[in-house]
Design a protein around this motif. Structure first.
Motif, short mmCIF file in Angstrom:
data_model
loop_
_atom_site.label_atom_id
_atom_site.label_comp_id
_atom_site.label_asym_id
_atom_site.label_seq_id
_atom_site.Cartn_x
_atom_site.Cartn_y
_atom_site.Cartn_z
N ILE A 1 45.76 51.70 -100.08
CA ILE A 1 45.16 52.16 -101.33
C ILE A 1 45.00 53.68 -101.34
CG2 ILE A 1 43.01 52.01 -102.68
CD1 ILE A 1 42.79 49.11 -101.52
N PRO A 2 45.40 54.39 -102.38
CA PRO A 2 45.91 53.92 -103.68
C PRO A 2 47.42 54.05 -103.84
CG PRO A 2 45.27 56.20 -103.88
CD PRO A 2 45.17 55.86 -102.41
N HIS A 3 48.19 54.04 -102.77
CA HIS A 3 49.61 54.41 -102.87
C HIS A 3 50.62 53.25 -102.90
CE1 HIS A 3 48.07 58.36 -102.28
NE2 HIS A 3 47.92 58.28 -100.97
N LYS A 4 50.12 52.01 -102.82
CA LYS A 4 51.05 50.88 -102.66
C LYS A 4 52.07 50.74 -103.81
CE LYS A 4 48.28 47.77 -99.78
NZ LYS A 4 47.93 46.35 -99.55
N GLU A 5 51.64 51.09 -105.03
CA GLU A 5 52.57 51.00 -106.17
C GLU A 5 53.38 52.30 -106.31
OE1 GLU A 5 49.18 49.95 -107.21
OE2 GLU A 5 49.71 47.88 -106.70
N ALA A 6 52.69 53.44 -106.12
CA ALA A 6 53.35 54.73 -106.34
C ALA A 6 54.49 54.97 -105.35
CB ALA A 6 52.32 55.86 -106.23
N VAL A 7 54.35 54.48 -104.13
CA VAL A 7 55.37 54.76 -103.11
C VAL A 7 56.65 53.98 -103.38
CG1 VAL A 7 54.89 52.97 -101.37
CG2 VAL A 7 55.48 55.30 -100.62
N PHE A 8 56.50 52.91 -104.16
CA PHE A 8 57.62 52.04 -104.52
C PHE A 8 58.82 52.86 -105.02
CE2 PHE A 8 58.44 47.58 -105.70
CZ PHE A 8 59.58 47.74 -106.45
N SER A 9 58.56 53.72 -105.99
CA SER A 9 59.66 54.47 -106.63
C SER A 9 60.15 55.63 -105.77
CB SER A 9 59.21 54.98 -108.00
OG SER A 9 58.02 55.71 -107.84
N ARG B 1 59.85 43.91 -104.28
CA ARG B 1 60.14 44.11 -105.71
C ARG B 1 59.40 43.09 -106.55
NH1 ARG B 1 64.03 47.48 -107.17
NH2 ARG B 1 65.12 48.16 -105.30
N ARG B 2 59.45 41.84 -106.10
CA ARG B 2 58.78 40.76 -106.85
C ARG B 2 57.26 40.98 -106.82
NH1 ARG B 2 58.95 34.46 -106.27
NH2 ARG B 2 58.17 34.03 -108.35
N ILE B 3 56.73 41.40 -105.69
CA ILE B 3 55.30 41.65 -105.58
C ILE B 3 54.92 42.91 -106.37
CG2 ILE B 3 53.43 42.21 -103.93
CD1 ILE B 3 55.07 40.53 -101.84
N GLY B 4 55.85 43.87 -106.43
CA GLY B 4 55.59 45.09 -107.20
C GLY B 4 54.83 46.14 -106.41
N ALA B 5 54.81 46.01 -105.10
CA ALA B 5 54.09 46.97 -104.27
C ALA B 5 54.73 47.02 -102.88
CB ALA B 5 52.63 46.57 -104.13
N VAL B 6 54.61 48.18 -102.24
CA VAL B 6 55.16 48.40 -100.89
C VAL B 6 54.00 48.75 -99.97
CG1 VAL B 6 56.44 50.15 -99.56
CG2 VAL B 6 57.51 49.09 -101.56
N ASN B 7 53.89 48.04 -98.84
CA ASN B 7 52.84 48.41 -97.88
C ASN B 7 53.39 48.82 -96.52
OD1 ASN B 7 53.53 45.94 -96.73
ND2 ASN B 7 51.43 45.50 -96.13
#
Ligand code: ATR
Length: 275
Positions: free
Chosen positions: A62-70, A80-86
């Motif tokens: 948190i808070p980067h799990k979605e932002a780091v995706f791109s 991709r299906r989950i929409g987040a990268v950890n």
């Protein structure tokens, strides 16, 4: 020396350095795992550094799990299906993103309640936020026929169900009473249970006596939901194991050893939690 990290903002509370540090020592690996505070405006620069080969990879929280995706050069289909990268892995100048939260969820249940998914066809998932997504993908992976998503904001539950696929449906929390009698599993993915909060009007007495109740909240370790399940002699699994098991695939990718989640590791992390 092989180096790995966890990035987040703030990051001081993270238990990941304790988990990976324990494994590095146990397996005698010449490696390091450090917590690095990275603010949102410094995230892309950090990923560029990673591409240059400073680290083997690391975790993102948190808070980067979605932002780091791109920012990744590659993201695997489950993330991709989950929409987040950890979890990030640096390989040949490329940064690959994956999500191990769903494996953490499954690994925890497989270890603490072996056979939990045998003959399981219906589940109730409480919450429809970011944390729900990894759990929903995990349950779909195990072939459940029907997964009901219950949320305070019912539209979010319905939208998420529609996005996830035909075996999902979205409901209000009040619909628990009609869904419970056929549910073999209840999972809390919402933040309820933290800071003394608890579900109002969730009658676990309506579940089959064989049902399993689990929570991804692990502070406190025994949430009010789990305490209620235990008082009714229902099976229950706490959320700490998910945190431990989600760390396994990353450690293996960076350091080349698949680590074990042992009672000693669990005890070391449990000691750091508020009770
Ligand atoms: P996360 O990424 O950790 O899942 P989130 O996206 O903010 O965090 O989602 C938190 C979840 O907890 C949501 O399902 C939220 O319900 P709403 O969508 O209605 O906001 C749920 N939640 C948080 N506090 C709640 C409360 N007091 N009562 C009921 N649900 C709550």
């Amino acid at each position: 020396m092989t180096k790995a990290f966890v990035i987040g903002h703030p990051i001081a509370h993270s238990r990941s350095p304790l988990i990976h540090g324990t494994w590095l020592k146990a397996y005698g690996i010449d490696g390091s795992y450090e917590a690095i505070d990275v603010a949102s405006d410094a995230l892309s620069e950090f990923v560029a550094q990673l591409r240059a080969g400073t680290f083997a990879g690391g975790n993102v929280t948190i808070p980067h799990k979605e932002a780091v995706f791109s920012l990744c050069d590659e993201v695997d289909p489950l993330a991709r299906r989950i929409g987040a990268v950890n979890t990030l892995v640096a390989r040949n100048g490329r940064v690959c993103g994956t999500n191990t939260d769903y494996l953490g969820f499954l690994g925890n249940l497989d270890q603490q309640a072996p056979g939990w998914d045998r003959d399981l066809s219906e589940a109730v998932v409480l919450g429809a936020g970011g944390a729900a997504r990894a759990v929903l993908v995990a349950l779909a992976e195990r072939g459940l026929k029907h997964i009901a998503i219950l949320n305070r904001t019912v539209d979010k539950a319905r939208d998420l169900a529609a996005e996830m696929g035909t075996q999902f449906s979205g409901h209000a929390l009040s619909e628990f009473s009609t869904l419970a009698p056929s549910a073999g599993l209840v999972v809390n993915t919402s933040s309820i249970g933290m800071h003394g909060s608890h579900f109002e009007d969730l009658d676990l007495g309506l579940l089959p006596q064989t049902a399993l109740v689990t929570d991804i909240v692990y502070t406190p370790l025994v949430t009010p939901l789990l305490a209620d399940a235990q008082a009714r002699n229902l099976r229950s699994v706490d959320g700490l194991g998910m945190l431990l098991h989600q760390a396994v695939p990353g450690f293996e990718a960076w350091f080349g050893v698949r680590p074990d989640v042992t009672p000693e590791l669990r005890a070391a992390v449990e000691k750091t939690l508020d009770h």
